[in-house]
Write an enzyme that holds these catalytic residues in place. Structure first.
Site, PDB file in Angstrom:
ATOM      1  N   ARG A  55       0.782  -1.101  -0.018  1.00 16.50           N
ATOM      2  CA  ARG A  55       0.169   0.099   0.022  1.00 16.50           C
ATOM      3  C   ARG A  55       0.929   1.427  -0.005  1.00 16.50           C
ATOM      4  O   ARG A  55       0.703   2.347  -0.535  1.00 16.50           O
ATOM      5  CB  ARG A  55      -1.073  -0.017   1.118  1.00 16.50           C
ATOM      6  CG  ARG A  55      -1.567   1.423   1.287  1.00 16.50           C
ATOM      7  CD  ARG A  55      -3.045   1.103   2.365  1.00 16.50           C
ATOM      8  NE  ARG A  55      -2.685   0.624   3.580  1.00 16.50           N
ATOM      9  CZ  ARG A  55      -1.969   0.762   4.708  1.00 16.50           C
ATOM     10  NH1 ARG A  55      -1.300   1.909   4.484  1.00 16.50           N
ATOM     11  NH2 ARG A  55      -1.925  -0.017   5.493  1.00 16.50           N
ATOM     12  N   TYR A 108     -16.755  16.341 -15.677  1.00 20.57           N
ATOM     13  CA  TYR A 108     -17.200  15.126 -15.707  1.00 20.57           C
ATOM     14  C   TYR A 108     -18.315  14.752 -14.435  1.00 20.57           C
ATOM     15  O   TYR A 108     -17.954  15.427 -13.330  1.00 20.57           O
ATOM     16  CB  TYR A 108     -15.897  14.421 -15.394  1.00 20.57           C
ATOM     17  CG  TYR A 108     -16.407  12.748 -15.092  1.00 20.57           C
ATOM     18  CD1 TYR A 108     -17.159  12.073 -15.730  1.00 20.57           C
ATOM     19  CD2 TYR A 108     -16.039  12.204 -14.045  1.00 20.57           C
ATOM     20  CE1 TYR A 108     -17.589  10.852 -15.708  1.00 20.57           C
ATOM     21  CE2 TYR A 108     -16.472  10.792 -13.606  1.00 20.57           C
ATOM     22  CZ  TYR A 108     -17.016  10.068 -14.464  1.00 20.57           C
ATOM     23  OH  TYR A 108     -17.678   8.843 -14.266  1.00 20.57           O
ATOM     24  N   ASP A 181      -7.502  19.173 -14.121  1.00 21.28           N
ATOM     25  CA  ASP A 181      -7.667  17.715 -14.618  1.00 21.28           C
ATOM     26  C   ASP A 181      -7.343  17.792 -16.099  1.00 21.28           C
ATOM     27  O   ASP A 181      -7.819  18.556 -16.877  1.00 21.28           O
ATOM     28  CB  ASP A 181      -9.405  17.460 -14.502  1.00 21.28           C
ATOM     29  CG  ASP A 181      -9.746  16.068 -14.794  1.00 21.28           C
ATOM     30  OD1 ASP A 181      -8.856  15.580 -15.421  1.00 21.28           O
ATOM     31  OD2 ASP A 181     -10.492  15.512 -14.179  1.00 21.28           O
ATOM     32  N   LYS A 206      -8.031   6.906 -19.076  1.00 19.44           N
ATOM     33  CA  LYS A 206      -8.532   7.233 -20.471  1.00 19.44           C
ATOM     34  C   LYS A 206      -7.101   7.255 -21.430  1.00 19.44           C
ATOM     35  O   LYS A 206      -6.848   6.253 -21.687  1.00 19.44           O
ATOM     36  CB  LYS A 206      -8.963   8.809 -20.431  1.00 19.44           C
ATOM     37  CG  LYS A 206     -10.054   8.825 -19.304  1.00 19.44           C
ATOM     38  CD  LYS A 206     -11.351   8.118 -19.646  1.00 19.44           C
ATOM     39  CE  LYS A 206     -12.480   7.989 -18.581  1.00 19.44           C
ATOM     40  NZ  LYS A 206     -12.362   8.307 -17.356  1.00 19.44           N
TER      41      LYS A 206
HETATM   42  O1  P1T Z   1     -13.598   6.916 -13.939  1.00 22.87           O
HETATM   43  P1  P1T Z   1     -12.327   7.300 -13.526  1.00 22.87           P
HETATM   44  O2  P1T Z   1     -10.646   6.874 -13.733  1.00 22.87           O
HETATM   45  O3  P1T Z   1     -12.489   7.277 -11.597  1.00 22.87           O
HETATM   46  O4  P1T Z   1     -12.087   9.048 -13.594  1.00 22.87           O
HETATM   47  C1  P1T Z   1     -12.781  10.018 -13.319  1.00 22.87           C
HETATM   48  C2  P1T Z   1     -12.834  11.152 -14.228  1.00 22.87           C
HETATM   49  C3  P1T Z   1     -12.009  12.332 -13.929  1.00 22.87           C
HETATM   50  N1  P1T Z   1     -11.985  13.242 -14.721  1.00 22.87           N
HETATM   51  C4  P1T Z   1     -12.510  13.175 -16.172  1.00 22.87           C
HETATM   52  C5  P1T Z   1     -12.278  14.455 -17.046  1.00 22.87           C
HETATM   53  C6  P1T Z   1     -13.151  12.259 -16.499  1.00 22.87           C
HETATM   54  O5  P1T Z   1     -13.643  12.322 -17.499  1.00 22.87           O
HETATM   55  C7  P1T Z   1     -13.154  10.930 -15.616  1.00 22.87           C
HETATM   56  C8  P1T Z   1     -14.019   9.642 -16.253  1.00 22.87           C
HETATM   57  N2  P1T Z   1     -14.984   9.963 -17.199  1.00 22.87           N
HETATM   58  C9  P1T Z   1     -15.650   9.381 -17.776  1.00 22.87           C
HETATM   59  C10 P1T Z   1     -15.778   7.809 -17.130  1.00 22.87           C
HETATM   60  C11 P1T Z   1     -16.658   9.726 -18.706  1.00 22.87           C
HETATM   61  O6  P1T Z   1     -16.886   8.686 -19.655  1.00 22.87           O
HETATM   62  O7  P1T Z   1     -16.439  10.860 -19.082  1.00 22.87           O
END
Ligand code: P1T
Length: 386
Positions: A55, A108, A181, A206
């Site tokens: 961890r 998001y 972000d 992503k």
């Molecule tokens: O899904 P996760 O890895 O927890 O990430 C969240 C997140 C944070 N910031 C942005 C700009 C994002 O687009 C996302 C996740 N977005 C999607 C799953 C989507 O389809 O837009």
């Protein structure tokens, strides 16, 4: 790769080499997947390389974190189990109950839900402001209370552009930190820390991972003091990725530059095609000279990215129909993978913002343009739009 050599290298070299030296015992060129929870100590407290429990640190994750810091030109990188886990850890590391954050009025849906449904009950308040309006962001700041100005640029899903340098100035004037972000741009197209941001957030699910096969998140920070706080909370809260996930994310990062260029090539072609289609109203792409953030995007991004949003002249029903009719574009949430995805933000990724300041238009369709043959992508949209 030595720290000194690394800092002088180009982006692609850093993405491929930073964070890891071939294993001194075996010469393994790629970081092994260290599937271990604990580490033998040479006497109590006699740690080998600082590893005591996975961890706290794991060598596969350490390699990824070094590479993330290098591509974002930050002091330190931290990997998390998801983008939202990274965000949650950051909020608790930098804020206390009673504090306030300025958040984007387009973001998001899950990020908004975290602020609105998790951080508010914990005691952190927020005010939404448009990221492309520096005066509105300044006005939303509560002197003494605002600890974070949080932006996405480009935003999800409306692709609004915030001027990172100007926003950093506004945040710092008020004694707050600027969090960017950087998920939509990816570190290849934009490095917010070099423009004055204090923390970069990624959903590495992503573009960084890039193959839709792993969920992950990251924070990269500019400053030692912030790094100490984030590092403490990463271990204390424990939302870390396992070694398999860290391996996949790191593997993706190595090819980010070449994938991203193709994403941009294809997105430009798809956006151009959409503008000429009678079933399509507004096409939103920061690469268009008519996009209100085009000049800022040109200044702070290498190219304009792989995301394209558009509105359907036939309203919500038409938008839903297009999403259900494509065959090469897969109907699904997420973005940034090699395969093209299509979705309806209002009903899918942004359902959690319905009825708030962040609500998205019902006739909006979002495309994550992949790296398939672009003529196939265009033909697919053409048949789906009818
Ligand atoms: O899904 P996760 O890895 O927890 O990430 C969240 C997140 C944070 N910031 C942005 C700009 C994002 O687009 C996302 C996740 N977005 C999607 C799953 C989507 O389809 O837009």
């Amino acid at each position: 790769m030595s720290q000194e050599h690394r800092s002088k290298s180009g982006f692609e070299t850093r993405a491929i080499h930073a964070g890891y030296e071939p294993d001194p015992t075996t010469g393994a060129v790629i970081p092994p997947i260290y599937a271990t929870s604990t580490y033998k100590q040479d006497g109590v407290g006699g740690l080998r390389g600082g590893y005591e429990y996975s961890r706290s640190a794991n060598p596969t994750r350490t390699a990824l974190e070094g590479a993330l810091a290098a591509v974002e030109e930050g002091e330190r990188g931290f990997a998390f189990a998801s983008g939202l886990a990274a965000e949650d850890t950051l909020l608790r590391a930098l804020c206390r109950p009673g504090d306030h954050a300025v958040i984007p009025d387009d973001a998001y849906g899950g990020t908004f839900r975290l602020f609105d449904k998790v951080a508010v009950p914990w005691g952190l308040n927020h005010s939404p402001a448009p990221v492309d309006d520096v005066d509105a962001v300044r006005a939303a700041i509560r002197p003494g209370e605002t600890k974070l100005v949080w932006v996405e640029t480009p935003t999800n899903p409306l692709l609004t552009i915030g001027d990172i340098e100007a926003l950093a100035g506004v945040a710092h004037e008020a004694g707050a930190l600027l969090v960017v972000d950087n998920t939509f741009a990816s570190p290849y197209l934009q490095q917010p820390l070099t423009l004055g941001a204090d923390v970069v957030v990624h959903s590495t699910t992503k573009y960084v991972g890039g193959h839709s096969d792993v969920v992950g998140g990251a924070l990269v920070v500019r400053d030692h003091e912030v790094a100490e706080k984030v590092g403490f909370h990463q271990n204390a809260m424990g939302a870390v990725p396992g070694p398999f996930d860290a391996f996949l994310t790191h593997r993706g990062l190595k090819t980010l530059a070449v994938r991203m260029d193709r994403h941009c090539d294809n997105a430009e072609r798809v956006a151009d095609f959409l503008t000429s289609h009678p079933a399509v109203g507004e096409v939103i792409y920061p690469g268009f000279e008519t996009h209100p953030g085009h000049e800022v995007a040109q200044r702070q991004m290498k190219r304009f990215g792989g995301m394209v949003s558009f509105r359907c002249t036939g309203g919500e029903d038409a938008a839903l129909r297009v999403c259900e009719r494509t065959e090469v574009f897969t109907l699904g949430e997420s973005l940034g993978g090699v395969e093209s995805l299509i979705e309806h933000p209002g009903r899918m990724t942004h359902a959690s913002v319905a009825g708030t300041d962040l609500e998205v238009p019902a006739d909006l369709v979002r495309l994550s343009v992949g790296i398939e043959t672009v003529d196939d992508l265009i033909a697919d949209l053409d048949q789906a739009l009818g």
